[in-house]
Design an enzyme around this catalytic site. Structure first.
Site, PDB file in Angstrom:
ATOM      1  N   HIS A  34      65.435  30.804  -5.309  1.00 38.00           N
ATOM      2  CA  HIS A  34      64.314  30.760  -5.785  1.00 38.00           C
ATOM      3  C   HIS A  34      64.211  30.628  -7.683  1.00 38.00           C
ATOM      4  O   HIS A  34      62.959  29.805  -8.223  1.00 38.00           O
ATOM      5  CB  HIS A  34      63.236  31.543  -5.556  1.00 38.00           C
ATOM      6  CG  HIS A  34      62.345  31.064  -4.491  1.00 38.00           C
ATOM      7  ND1 HIS A  34      61.375  30.030  -4.199  1.00 38.00           N
ATOM      8  CD2 HIS A  34      61.780  31.599  -2.784  1.00 38.00           C
ATOM      9  CE1 HIS A  34      61.238  29.428  -3.842  1.00 38.00           C
ATOM     10  NE2 HIS A  34      60.965  30.314  -2.196  1.00 38.00           N
TER      11      HIS A  34
ATOM     12  N   ASP B  83      57.067  29.224   4.718  1.00 34.69           N
ATOM     13  CA  ASP B  83      56.540  28.821   3.075  1.00 34.69           C
ATOM     14  C   ASP B  83      55.687  27.488   3.517  1.00 34.69           C
ATOM     15  O   ASP B  83      55.121  27.697   2.542  1.00 34.69           O
ATOM     16  CB  ASP B  83      58.323  28.127   2.699  1.00 34.69           C
ATOM     17  CG  ASP B  83      58.557  30.027   2.008  1.00 34.69           C
ATOM     18  OD1 ASP B  83      57.851  30.384   1.686  1.00 34.69           O
ATOM     19  OD2 ASP B  83      60.068  30.350   0.906  1.00 34.69           O
TER      20      ASP B  83
ATOM     21  N   HIS C  65      12.732  55.296  -9.870  1.00 30.25           N
ATOM     22  CA  HIS C  65      13.262  54.795  -8.576  1.00 30.25           C
ATOM     23  C   HIS C  65      12.622  55.653  -6.857  1.00 30.25           C
ATOM     24  O   HIS C  65      12.325  54.741  -6.423  1.00 30.25           O
ATOM     25  CB  HIS C  65      14.714  55.962  -8.456  1.00 30.25           C
ATOM     26  CG  HIS C  65      16.037  54.696  -8.532  1.00 30.25           C
ATOM     27  ND1 HIS C  65      15.735  54.055 -10.463  1.00 30.25           N
ATOM     28  CD2 HIS C  65      16.660  53.573  -8.296  1.00 30.25           C
ATOM     29  CE1 HIS C  65      17.207  53.485 -10.080  1.00 30.25           C
ATOM     30  NE2 HIS C  65      17.564  53.050  -9.459  1.00 30.25           N
TER      31      HIS C  65
ATOM     32  N   GLU D 235      56.995  41.250   0.483  1.00 31.80           N
ATOM     33  CA  GLU D 235      56.376  40.398  -0.116  1.00 31.80           C
ATOM     34  C   GLU D 235      56.378  39.582   1.643  1.00 31.80           C
ATOM     35  O   GLU D 235      55.553  39.151   3.045  1.00 31.80           O
ATOM     36  CB  GLU D 235      56.450  39.234  -0.576  1.00 31.80           C
ATOM     37  CG  GLU D 235      55.524  37.752  -0.561  1.00 31.80           C
ATOM     38  CD  GLU D 235      56.902  36.436  -2.003  1.00 31.80           C
ATOM     39  OE1 GLU D 235      55.857  35.741  -2.035  1.00 31.80           O
ATOM     40  OE2 GLU D 235      57.619  37.001  -2.030  1.00 31.80           O
ATOM     41  N   HIS D 236      57.670  38.934   2.261  1.00 26.12           N
ATOM     42  CA  HIS D 236      58.640  38.663   3.531  1.00 26.12           C
ATOM     43  C   HIS D 236      58.965  39.578   4.244  1.00 26.12           C
ATOM     44  O   HIS D 236      59.978  40.138   3.627  1.00 26.12           O
ATOM     45  CB  HIS D 236      59.113  37.051   3.041  1.00 26.12           C
ATOM     46  CG  HIS D 236      58.557  36.337   2.201  1.00 26.12           C
ATOM     47  ND1 HIS D 236      58.580  36.195   1.583  1.00 26.12           N
ATOM     48  CD2 HIS D 236      57.696  35.795   2.568  1.00 26.12           C
ATOM     49  CE1 HIS D 236      58.162  35.056   0.385  1.00 26.12           C
ATOM     50  NE2 HIS D 236      57.514  34.454   1.990  1.00 26.12           N
TER      51      HIS D 236
ATOM     52  N   GLN E 169      66.067  32.929  -0.059  1.00 23.17           N
ATOM     53  CA  GLN E 169      64.966  33.887  -1.420  1.00 23.17           C
ATOM     54  C   GLN E 169      65.293  34.124  -2.668  1.00 23.17           C
ATOM     55  O   GLN E 169      64.969  33.712  -3.691  1.00 23.17           O
ATOM     56  CB  GLN E 169      65.097  35.144  -1.084  1.00 23.17           C
ATOM     57  CG  GLN E 169      63.032  35.809  -1.220  1.00 23.17           C
ATOM     58  CD  GLN E 169      62.183  34.418  -0.399  1.00 23.17           C
ATOM     59  OE1 GLN E 169      62.356  34.229   0.111  1.00 23.17           O
ATOM     60  NE2 GLN E 169      61.296  34.420  -1.413  1.00 23.17           N
TER      61      GLN E 169
END
Length: 439
Positions: free
Chosen positions: A272, A371, A430, A337-338, A269
């Site tokens: 990245h 991924d 209405h 996220e993960h 990770q």
């Protein structure tokens, strides 16, 4: 600091044992991009959006030359180049791309929503109908790495949804070309309309349309801060998948975890981006103490060591927890996220977790399989947004319409209540629209 110096910079991985301090640090990590820098970038993005809206292709040419150092003329990549890129791809990589495409397609085909058509107690018809958007814009980032996996993860759900026109944008490299494997993945996924433009200007082109690039209905795909801010600015004119922040992984590990595997997954990770976050919550004191050395061993000769060290030094964290429940509470507070569960019994812990973009269960499930080819989408909520958002999916590229058909009996049975509610809101006509039908 030079790249060579940062390559061998001492690893400063924060270690905490206090739960409250850990929670505060996790919140700081989640908010790591919410600074004055974002406000300054937002004003620059607004100027780019306006320039593209006013000048169209001319702005795309000028902005790409300014930011990427190349003039993308022509903007569109010829279809023949896509097939050529596929044919020039090695057989091993072709096979890997095909396997990924097949698995992602099979999973997303099971996501297609089903129309609702219900008959009410008075014979009225109530329903919900799903239809694809007509045009989708797919943003595929470039820069530090190429992302053929992003091509597949965005194109497949759009294709499954039934979108008629897919428009892909991606920044050119220093030579003015787009990465060959990215083009090969696009060819495999059935995308034939690709433009050599990235950044906020590409998002502007998709949102407003230019002489060459059509306006789309949905924009999906991750990007840098400028891309994210541009997507935020055009939301409302078009739909977007999400506002993606820098990537993150949180690993919960117990005594059964292998230190080498945990270190590899944290590094996967951190490599990245300098803003990527890699977090370990563990009930094992020995694992926590072993982690810096395990990481250092794998950083030796690492091709992205400078980026990885910076990410770990700035946004890495190890927390020693009293038990797995404490780890689960901290994880939910972060909403990663993960989330990897490298524990002896991952299933009950996964059931306990409430907030995560994707959960990877057990020692044999590194986040990397998600991924590339597990099947579920890898475009996931970041920066704590897993509290209310989920993965990119087929529904991202669809919209639903309500269907309502009353008969006289249904209106007679419910009209009185409609009139009463309308009167309570002071909306005379209405109520009259029902009363005049029933009088």
């Amino acid at each position: 600091m030079s790249s060579a110096a940062s390559q061998h910079e001492t690893l400063r991985l924060m270690l905490l044992r206090d739960t409250e301090a850990a929670g505060e640090r996790l919140e700081a990590i989640a908010q790591r991009t919410g600074s004055g820098q974002s406000q300054e970038a937002a004003s620059r993005v607004d100027a780019i959006l306006e320039q593209v809206r006013e000048q169209g292709d001319k702005a795309l040419m000028e902005l790409t030359e300014r930011f990427d150092g190349v003039r993308p003329d022509p903007l569109r990549i010829p279809k023949a180049d896509l097939e050529a890129a596929w044919n020039a791809t090695s057989s091993d990589l072709q096979a890997a791309l095909r396997l990924a495409h097949q698995r992602i397609l099979a999973f997303h085909q099971r996501q297609t929503p089903v129309d609702l058509d219900i008959t009410g107690e008075h014979g009225e018809r109530l329903g919900r109908r799903w239809r694809p958007v007509e045009r989708a814009g797919l943003y595929v980032p470039g820069g530090r790495a190429s992302y053929p996996s992003t091509v597949l993860m965005n194109a497949v759900p759009a294709k499954v949804a039934g979108v008629k026109r897919l428009v892909m944008v991606t920044p050119p490299g220093p030579d003015g070309k787009v990465n060959q494997t990215v083009l090969a993945a696009a060819y495999l996924a059935g995308i034939d309309e690709i433009y050599r433009v990235g950044g906020a200007q590409a998002v502007a082109a998709l949102a407003y349309g230019t002489e060459s690039i059509p306006q789309v209905d949905v924009i999906s795909g991750p990007g840098n801060l400028y891309v994210t801010l541009a997507k935020k600015a055009v939301y409302g004119r078009v739909s977007i998948d999400s506002l993606a922040g820098p990537s993150e992984v949180l690993v919960i590990a117990d005594h059964s975890a292998n230190a080498e595997h945990v270190a590899a997954d944290l590094l996967a990770q951190a490599e990245h981006d300098p803003l990527a976050a890699a977090i370990l919550l563990t009930t094992s004191e020995s694992l926590a103490l072993a982690m810096p050395a395990a990481i250092e061993a794998q950083l030796e000769g690492h091709p992205r060591a400078a980026i990885t060290r910076q990410a770990l030094n700035d946004w890495g964290l190890i927390v020693v927890c009293s038990n797995l429940e404490e780890a689960a509470q901290l994880s939910d507070r972060f909403a990663p996220e993960h989330l990897e569960l490298q524990v002896e019994h991952p299933e009950p812990l996964a059931d306990r977790i409430q907030q995560a973009g994707a959960i990877f269960l057990g020692a044999w499930t590194p986040e990397a399989v998600g991924d590339y080819l597990a099947g579920p989408n890898h475009t996931l909520p970041t920066s704590g947004t897993a509290r209310f958002a989920g993965a990119l999916c087929v529904e991202t590229f669809m919209r639903h319409t309500s269907l309502i058909q009353f008969n006289r009996a249904a209106l007679e049975a419910t009209g009185g209540a409609v009139g009463t509610l309308a009167d309570s809101e002071g909306l005379h006509s209405h109520a009259e629209s029902v009363r005049r039908r029933l009088s």
